[in-house]
Design a protein around this motif. Structure first.
Motif, short mmCIF file in Angstrom:
data_model
loop_
_atom_site.label_atom_id
_atom_site.label_comp_id
_atom_site.label_asym_id
_atom_site.label_seq_id
_atom_site.Cartn_x
_atom_site.Cartn_y
_atom_site.Cartn_z
N LEU A 110 0.85 -1.19 0.00
CA LEU A 110 0.00 0.00 0.00
C LEU A 110 0.88 1.24 0.00
O LEU A 110 1.73 1.43 0.89
CB LEU A 110 -0.91 0.00 1.23
N SER A 111 0.71 2.09 -1.01
CA SER A 111 1.53 3.29 -1.12
C SER A 111 1.17 4.30 -0.02
O SER A 111 0.10 4.24 0.58
CB SER A 111 1.33 3.94 -2.49
N TRP A 112 2.10 5.25 0.19
CA TRP A 112 1.84 6.29 1.20
C TRP A 112 0.63 7.13 0.80
O TRP A 112 -0.17 7.53 1.66
CB TRP A 112 3.06 7.18 1.36
N ALA A 113 0.49 7.42 -0.47
CA ALA A 113 -0.64 8.24 -0.92
C ALA A 113 -1.96 7.53 -0.66
O ALA A 113 -2.93 8.14 -0.18
CB ALA A 113 -0.50 8.58 -2.40
N ALA A 114 -2.02 6.24 -0.98
CA ALA A 114 -3.24 5.48 -0.74
C ALA A 114 -3.53 5.36 0.76
O ALA A 114 -4.68 5.43 1.21
CB ALA A 114 -3.14 4.09 -1.36
N ALA A 115 -2.47 5.17 1.56
CA ALA A 115 -2.64 5.08 3.01
C ALA A 115 -3.15 6.41 3.58
O ALA A 115 -4.01 6.43 4.47
CB ALA A 115 -1.31 4.71 3.66
N PHE A 116 -2.61 7.51 3.05
CA PHE A 116 -3.08 8.82 3.53
C PHE A 116 -4.52 9.07 3.08
O PHE A 116 -5.28 9.75 3.78
CB PHE A 116 -2.16 9.92 3.03
N ALA A 117 -4.89 8.54 1.90
CA ALA A 117 -6.28 8.67 1.45
C ALA A 117 -7.22 7.99 2.44
O ALA A 117 -8.29 8.51 2.78
CB ALA A 117 -6.45 8.07 0.05
N LEU A 118 -6.83 6.80 2.92
CA LEU A 118 -7.63 6.11 3.93
C LEU A 118 -7.73 6.96 5.20
O LEU A 118 -8.81 7.09 5.79
CB LEU A 118 -7.01 4.75 4.26
N GLY A 119 -6.60 7.54 5.61
CA GLY A 119 -6.62 8.39 6.80
C GLY A 119 -7.55 9.59 6.65
O GLY A 119 -8.27 9.95 7.58
N ALA A 120 -7.53 10.19 5.45
CA ALA A 120 -8.41 11.34 5.20
C ALA A 120 -9.87 10.92 5.20
O ALA A 120 -10.75 11.66 5.65
CB ALA A 120 -8.04 12.00 3.87
N ILE A 121 -10.16 9.72 4.70
CA ILE A 121 -11.54 9.24 4.63
C ILE A 121 -12.13 9.07 6.02
O ILE A 121 -13.28 9.45 6.27
CB ILE A 121 -11.60 7.91 3.85
N VAL A 122 -11.38 8.50 6.94
CA VAL A 122 -11.93 8.16 8.26
C VAL A 122 -11.69 9.26 9.30
O VAL A 122 -12.08 9.10 10.46
CB VAL A 122 -11.33 6.84 8.79
N SER A 123 -11.10 10.39 8.91
CA SER A 123 -10.79 11.43 9.89
C SER A 123 -11.95 12.37 10.22
O SER A 123 -12.01 12.87 11.35
CB SER A 123 -9.58 12.25 9.42
N PRO A 124 -12.90 12.67 9.32
CA PRO A 124 -13.97 13.60 9.69
C PRO A 124 -15.04 12.93 10.54
O PRO A 124 -15.37 11.76 10.34
CB PRO A 124 -14.54 14.05 8.34
N THR A 125 -15.60 13.69 11.48
CA THR A 125 -16.63 13.17 12.37
C THR A 125 -18.02 13.49 11.82
O THR A 125 -18.20 14.39 11.02
CB THR A 125 -16.50 13.77 13.77
#
Length: 535
Positions: A110-125
Motif C-alpha cells: 500500500l503506497s503512502w498516498a493510498a494510506a493517507f487517502a484512507l486516513g483522510a476518509i476516516v478522519s472527519p466526524t
C-alpha cells in the motif's frame, strides 16, 4: 444497476423499518442503519447494487453539507472558533497521518498516498448520532455546539486532504510541499467560491420569496450551486457548499417566509434522513462483493479493521487530552481561563468522535482502479461500525459515569428570548392602541394574553414582579400561582377544540358535502394552530 425498481423499493422499505425500530428502542437511527446495512447485503434475494463512484460525492454531499451549515449557529462558531479550528484541522491531519502510518506498515504494497487517502476518509466526524445522544442526556449546549461546529468544518479539511491523496495515488507520485500548497489553495478557493455564491443565492431568494415551493426547490439546489463551480475550478466543493449554507442560513430570517420555513423544515428533515440512511444501506449491500474480492483471511481483515479503528479512536483521545493543556500554557489571558472546561466534558467530546455519512461517501467515491479500493472501503466500514455502534452505544454510559450535566444555558437563552419577544409585543400593542383603526377591546385582549405569557416566563426564570395584570373577577392573590399549570389547562382546552373541528370537517368530507381539497386546506390550518401549543 439491474432491477432498479426492486432496489428502490427495498431501500425505502428498509429505511422506514429501521427508522421505526430506532424510535421504538430509543437508539439513534445511524447506529441501527450501519448494523442493518451490514446485514442487508447477506440477505438472500437482495438485488446487487453497483454504485458509480463519481456520482456518490456529487449526489449525497452537497445537500448534507448545505443543510448542516444552514442550521449552524454563527455565534457558537465564533465562540468556539479556536477549539473548532484546532480539532477540524490539527486533529484531522493528525488522525489521517497516524492512520496512514498504521495502514502503510501493516498492508503490504500500500503506497503512502493510498494510506493517507484512507486516513483522510476516516478522519472527519459525523455529529448526527453523537449530538442526538448528548442532547437527550442533557450535555451542556457549549459542548454540543463545539462538536457540531467541528464536524461542519472538518469535512472540508478531510476531503481536501482526500482529493490531494487520491490525485497522488492515481498519478503515482507524492510530494509533501506540493500537497501542502494544493491543500491551502483548495481550501481558500472553496471558501471564496462559497462566499460569493452564498451572496448571490441570497439575492435569488429575495426575488422568489413569495413562492414557497420554488424557494424550497432552490434551497435544494443551493448546495450544488456552490459545489459544482468549485469542483470545476479545481478547489474544494465541500467547503464551498458549507459556506453557501452559512451565508444563506445567516440571512434566512430576512429572505424566507413563515410558510416556506414550515415547508422547508419538513422537506429537509426527510431528505437528510433518506440520504444518510441510503448511504449506510448501500454500503451494506456492497459488503459481500467487497469481501469476495479479498484474498486475505477473515482473521487478517478483522485485525486490520480493529487496528485502524483503534488508531482513529486513540488519535482523538490523545489530541483532546494533550493539546488543550499546551494551549493553556501558551494563552494565560483571564477571558480564556473563564472558557476552560474540565477533563470530564473533554472526555465526553473525545468519545463523541463518531464517523458516518461523509466517510462513507468518500470511500465509495474512490476510483474503481484505486489501489486496494475494496479493502479501504471495508476498513472505512469497520471504523464507522466501531465508532457508531461501540462508542455510540457506550456514550450515554460515559456521560452518566462522568456526571456531565446540562448547565441550563440553552434553556436560559430560550426563556430570555421568549420574555423579550412578549415584552416587544406588549410595547407595540400599547402603541397600536393609539391608532384609529384599532379596536380597544381587541388590543386589550391581546395585550392581556402577552402579559400572561411574560409573567409565566418570568416565573420559570425565577423572577418576581408586578407584571401580570389579572382579568376581571380573578383573585389578585392567585396571579402568581402556578401560571404554567393554568397555561397547560388552557392549551388542553384549545387542543380539544381543534380536535372537535377536525372531526367535524372529516365527517363533512365523508358525507360528500366538502371535497378532499377543502379538507386539506382546513386541516393544514388546524395543524399549524396545534403546532403552536407547548403540550
Amino acid at each position: 444497476m439491474d432491477h432498479v425498481e426492486l432496489v428502490i423499493l427495498f431501500l425505502l422499505v428498509a429505511v422506514a423499518a429501521v427508522g421505526a425500530l430506532a424510535r421504538i428502542i430509543g437508539v439513534p437511527y445511524p447506529i441501527l442503519l450501519v448494523v442493518g446495512g451490514c446485514l442487508a447485503g447477506f440477505v438472500p434475494g437482495v438485488p446487487d447494487v453497483e454504485l458509480e463512484p463519481d456520482l456518490v460525492l456529487l449526489i449525497f454531499l452537497p445537500p448534507l453539507l448545505f443543510n448542516a451549515a444552514y442550521f449552524s449557529s454563527a455565534r457558537d462558531l465564533r465562540r468556539n472558533a479556536r477549539t473548532i479550528t484546532l480539532n477540524a484541522v490539527g486533529l484531522v491531519l493528525l488522525t489521517a497521518a497516524l492512520v496512514a502510518v498504521a495502514a502503510h506498515a501493516t498492508i503490504d504494497g500500500l503506497s503512502w498516498a493510498a494510506a493517507f487517502a484512507l486516513g483522510a476518509i476516516v478522519s472527519p466526524t459525523d455529529p448526527l448520532a453523537a449530538t442526538a445522544i448528548a442532547s437527550r442526556l442533557g450535555v451542556p449546549q457549549r459542548l454540543i455546539a463545539a462538536i457540531e461546529g467541528e464536524s461542519l468544518v472538518n469535512d472540508g479539511t478531510a476531503l481536501v486532504a482526500y482529493r490531494v491523496a487520491v490525485a497522488a495515488a492515481v498519478g503515482g507520485s507524492f510530494d509533501l510541499l506540493d500537497a501542502s500548497s494544493d491543500f491551502v489553495v483548495n481550501a481558500l478557493g472553496g471558501i471564496a467560491v462559497g462566499f460569493v455564491v452564498g451572496k448571490l443565492m441570497v439575492l435569488v431568494f429575495r426575488h422568489i420569496v413569495e413562492d414557497d415551493v420554488v424557494g424550497v426547490t432552490t434551497s435544494l439546489a443551493a448546495g450544488y450551486v456552490g459545489y459544482l463551480p468549485a469542483e470545476h475550478l479545481g478547489v474544494s466543493g465541500v467547503l464551498a457548499a458549507v459556506f453557501v449554507g452559512l451565508v444563506v442560513g445567516r440571512r434566512s430570517p430576512e429572505i424566507v417566509t413563515p410558510s416556506a420555513r414550515l415547508r422547508g423544515y419538513a422537506f429537509w428533515e426527510v431528505l437528510v434522513f433518506l440520504l444518510n440512511a441510503t448511504l449506510f444501506l448501500l454500503v451494506g449491500m456492497q459488503l459481500p462483493g467487497i469481501l469476495e474480492d479479498q484474498d486475505r483471511s477473515a482473521g487478517t481483515l478483522i485485525g486490520l479493521g480493529v487496528l485502524i479503528s483503534v488508531t482513529v479512536i486513540g488519535s482523538r483521545l490523545l489530541w483532546l487530552n494533550t493539546v488543550p493543556y499546551v494551549i493553556r500554557a501558551i494563552d494565560r489571558r483571564p477571558e480564556q481561563r473563564l472558557r476552560r472546561i474540565g477533563w470530564r466534558p473533554r472526555l465526553v467530546a473525545a468519545w463523541s468522535g463518531l464517523r458516518g455519512a461523509v466517510s462513507l461517501a468518500a470511500a465509495l467515491a474512490l476510483p474503481e482502479d484505486f489501489p486496494e479500493r475494496d479493502l479501504l472501503v471495508f476498513l472505512t466500514l469497520c471504523v464507522i461500525f466501531s465508532t457508531l455502534v461501540f462508542q455510540g452505544l457506550t456514550l450515554p454510559w460515559v456521560i452518566r459515569m462522568l456526571g456531565v450535566e446540562d448547565d441550563g444555558e440553552g434553556e436560559r437563552e430560550e426563556l430570555l428570548a421568549r420574555r423579550e419577544a412578549a415584552e416587544a409585543a406588549i410595547v407595540h400593542l400599547e402603541r397600536l392602541a393609539e391608532e384609529e383603526w384599532t379596536r380597544t377591546r381587541t388590543v386589550e385582549r391581546m395585550a392581556g394574553m402577552y402579559r400572561f405569557r411574560r409573567a409565566r416566563i418570568a416565573q420559570r426564570i425565577g423572577e418576581e414582579g408586578d407584571w401580570y395584570v389579572p382579568d376581571d373577577g380573578e383573585d389578585d392573590d392567585d396571579r402568581w400561582a402556578d401560571l404554567d399549570g393554568r397555561s397547560n389547562a388552557y392549551q388542553r382546552v384549545v387542543r380539544e377544540a381543534l380536535e372537535a373541528q377536525r372531526r367535524r370537517i372529516i365527517e363533512l368530507r365523508d358525507a360528500g358535502e366538502i371535497s378532499d381539497s377543502v379538507l386539506h386546506v382546513l386541516e393544514r390550518e388546524l395543524d399549524l394552530e396545534d403546532q403552536r401549543l407547548e403540550i
